[in-house]
Design an enzyme around this catalytic site. Structure first.
Site, PDB file in Angstrom:
ATOM      1  N   MET A  26     -73.582 -82.859  17.037  1.00 23.66           N
ATOM      2  CA  MET A  26     -74.507 -84.031  16.983  1.00 23.66           C
ATOM      3  C   MET A  26     -75.883 -83.921  16.492  1.00 23.66           C
ATOM      4  O   MET A  26     -76.909 -84.691  16.975  1.00 23.66           O
ATOM      5  CB  MET A  26     -74.318 -84.217  18.450  1.00 23.66           C
ATOM      6  N   ASN A  28     -79.615 -82.455  15.507  1.00 23.70           N
ATOM      7  CA  ASN A  28     -80.737 -81.508  15.870  1.00 23.70           C
ATOM      8  C   ASN A  28     -80.287 -80.091  16.177  1.00 23.70           C
ATOM      9  O   ASN A  28     -80.314 -79.412  17.218  1.00 23.70           O
ATOM     10  CB  ASN A  28     -80.832 -82.026  17.243  1.00 23.70           C
ATOM     11  N   HIS A  30     -79.928 -76.229  15.639  1.00 24.57           N
ATOM     12  CA  HIS A  30     -80.537 -75.077  16.031  1.00 24.57           C
ATOM     13  C   HIS A  30     -79.663 -73.746  15.567  1.00 24.57           C
ATOM     14  O   HIS A  30     -78.760 -73.904  14.782  1.00 24.57           O
ATOM     15  CB  HIS A  30     -80.872 -74.813  17.352  1.00 24.57           C
ATOM     16  N   HIS A  33     -76.054 -73.572  15.846  1.00 23.07           N
ATOM     17  CA  HIS A  33     -75.238 -74.334  14.881  1.00 23.07           C
ATOM     18  C   HIS A  33     -75.211 -73.389  13.498  1.00 23.07           C
ATOM     19  O   HIS A  33     -74.087 -73.397  12.582  1.00 23.07           O
ATOM     20  CB  HIS A  33     -75.866 -75.585  14.566  1.00 23.07           C
ATOM     21  N   GLN A  57     -68.786 -90.312  24.271  1.00 25.19           N
ATOM     22  CA  GLN A  57     -68.844 -89.161  25.203  1.00 25.19           C
ATOM     23  C   GLN A  57     -70.143 -89.041  26.126  1.00 25.19           C
ATOM     24  O   GLN A  57     -70.213 -88.170  26.892  1.00 25.19           O
ATOM     25  CB  GLN A  57     -68.805 -87.977  24.398  1.00 25.19           C
ATOM     26  N   ASP A 145     -69.996 -74.550  24.806  1.00 25.43           N
ATOM     27  CA  ASP A 145     -69.463 -75.634  25.376  1.00 25.43           C
ATOM     28  C   ASP A 145     -67.878 -75.224  25.732  1.00 25.43           C
ATOM     29  O   ASP A 145     -66.927 -75.596  24.826  1.00 25.43           O
ATOM     30  CB  ASP A 145     -69.427 -76.882  24.547  1.00 25.43           C
ATOM     31  N   SER A 181     -79.570 -78.009  21.966  1.00 27.90           N
ATOM     32  CA  SER A 181     -80.369 -79.120  21.796  1.00 27.90           C
ATOM     33  C   SER A 181     -81.289 -79.770  22.868  1.00 27.90           C
ATOM     34  O   SER A 181     -82.215 -80.182  22.764  1.00 27.90           O
ATOM     35  CB  SER A 181     -79.600 -80.139  21.074  1.00 27.90           C
ATOM     36  N   ARG A 182     -80.590 -79.585  24.165  1.00 27.63           N
ATOM     37  CA  ARG A 182     -81.287 -79.892  25.264  1.00 27.63           C
ATOM     38  C   ARG A 182     -82.379 -79.322  25.759  1.00 27.63           C
ATOM     39  O   ARG A 182     -83.112 -79.849  26.705  1.00 27.63           O
ATOM     40  CB  ARG A 182     -80.332 -80.491  26.421  1.00 27.63           C
TER      41      ARG A 182
HETATM   42  O1  PAF Z   1     -70.424 -80.357  20.848  1.00 31.53           O
HETATM   43  C1  PAF Z   1     -70.994 -81.316  20.222  1.00 31.53           C
HETATM   44  O2  PAF Z   1     -71.697 -81.313  19.501  1.00 31.53           O
HETATM   45  C2  PAF Z   1     -69.942 -82.757  20.353  1.00 31.53           C
HETATM   46  O3  PAF Z   1     -69.503 -82.627  21.651  1.00 31.53           O
HETATM   47  C3  PAF Z   1     -68.628 -82.759  19.196  1.00 31.53           C
HETATM   48  C4  PAF Z   1     -67.749 -81.538  19.275  1.00 31.53           C
HETATM   49  C5  PAF Z   1     -69.528 -82.787  17.891  1.00 31.53           C
HETATM   50  C6  PAF Z   1     -68.147 -84.133  19.224  1.00 31.53           C
HETATM   51  O4  PAF Z   1     -69.158 -85.013  19.432  1.00 31.53           O
END
Ligand code: PAF
Length: 280
Positions: A26, A28, A30, A33, A57, A145, A181-182
């Site tokens: 999504m 932003n 860091h 990622h 979501q 996650d 990101s949060r």
């Molecule tokens: O983990 C995330 O950044 C989001 O939930 C994803 C998997 C890109 C789906 O929008």
């Protein structure tokens, strides 16, 4: 590196690629990622990152509007790591009102799903759309996650999607805070405090490794310790790694692969973390 914003252009560009490794995000971005991107390179010749803040979501009172959108900086940090950045618009992904959804497995209503009704349904729906659009051979998601990764594995297995799902290890700041990101929502004082969540999970992990098996008591104590420091825990739960259910005996043997999952609020910021506990 090419930045592509339409599905049609992406499909044309990917035509003929046979080893695509895909990292949905999504934005932003860091270091967490970027580590996934490096891992992706080991799994494919063509590395695709998507950047899309998926409205489906987010709940009505969640941070969809204020979620940081930093496309330019994200593209700069992806230089040399990704071959293609797919950054569609909301209208491009949802040209008509989405009325077809993925019904995620029942675990989607527990843990994070209990606090965020509909979150995993929206996440699973966009992940299926993205996998259909990109059609990668491998897709990578962070273990931070953990429940999301579990649900994606179920989605792929039960809907027979021809893609290998790879989980990347959680990347942490020097003090142990899981990168997210949060985290940028945290004030300086909150940022200093934030590492306490990881410390709490680590203490639980050590206790389990030392033989503690009263998981309910451990969970209760952890919630209380956090509350004493002005945290509000949504959940702290010891679960099986395999099915995210509370630990139970498997064919008469105690479960050996556990994970401690947590979500807790510090001020206005909700932080997620988890640690795995392997008993054998
Ligand atoms: O983990 C995330 O950044 C989001 O939930 C994803 C998997 C890109 C789906 O929008």
């Amino acid at each position: 590196m090419q930045v592509i914003s339409t599905i049609a252009e992406l499909r044309t560009r990917l035509n003929g690629e046979h080893a695509v490794a895909f990292v949905p995000t999504m934005g932003n971005l860091h270091e967490g990622h970027l580590e996934l991107m490096k891992l992706a390179r080991k799994h494919g010749d063509c590395v695709v990152a998507s950047i899309f803040v998926n409205p489906l979501q987010f709940g009505p009172n969640e941070d969809f509007d204020r979620y940081p959108r930093t496309l330019e900086a994200d593209c700069a940090s992806l230089q040399g790591l990704a071959d293609i950045v797919f950054a569609p618009s909301v209208n491009g992904m949802y040209p008509e009102r989405q009325t077809v959804f993925v019904e995620p497995p029942p675990i989607a209503n527990e843990l994070d799903g209990a606090a965020r009704p509909g979150h995993f349904r929206g996440m699973a729906t966009v992940v299926l759309k993205l996998l259909n659009i990109v059609q990668p051979q491998v897709a990578l998601f962070g273990k931070k996650d953990y429940q999301q990764l579990h649900i994606i594995r179920q989605l792929v297995a039960q809907l027979n999607l021809p893609v290998l799902i790879v989980g990347g290890e959680t990347v942490r700041a020097a003090d142990g805070l899981a990168l997210s990101s949060r985290n940028q929502y945290l004030s300086t004082a909150e940022r200093n405090e934030a590492t306490f969540l990881y410390q709490t999970l680590q203490s639980m992990r050590v206790a389990i490794l030392q033989g503690e098996r009263d998981f309910e008591q451990l969970q209760k104590q952890a919630v209380e310790h956090l509350a004493a420091r002005n945290w509000s825990a949504d959940y702290i739960e010891v679960r099986n790694q395999s099915d995210l259910q509370p630990p139970h005996s498997e064919q008469g043997y105690p479960v050996q692969q556990l994970v401690i999952l947590a979500a807790a609020r510090l001020g206005n910021t909700r932080l997620l973390d988890n640690v795995e506990v392997c008993l054998a």
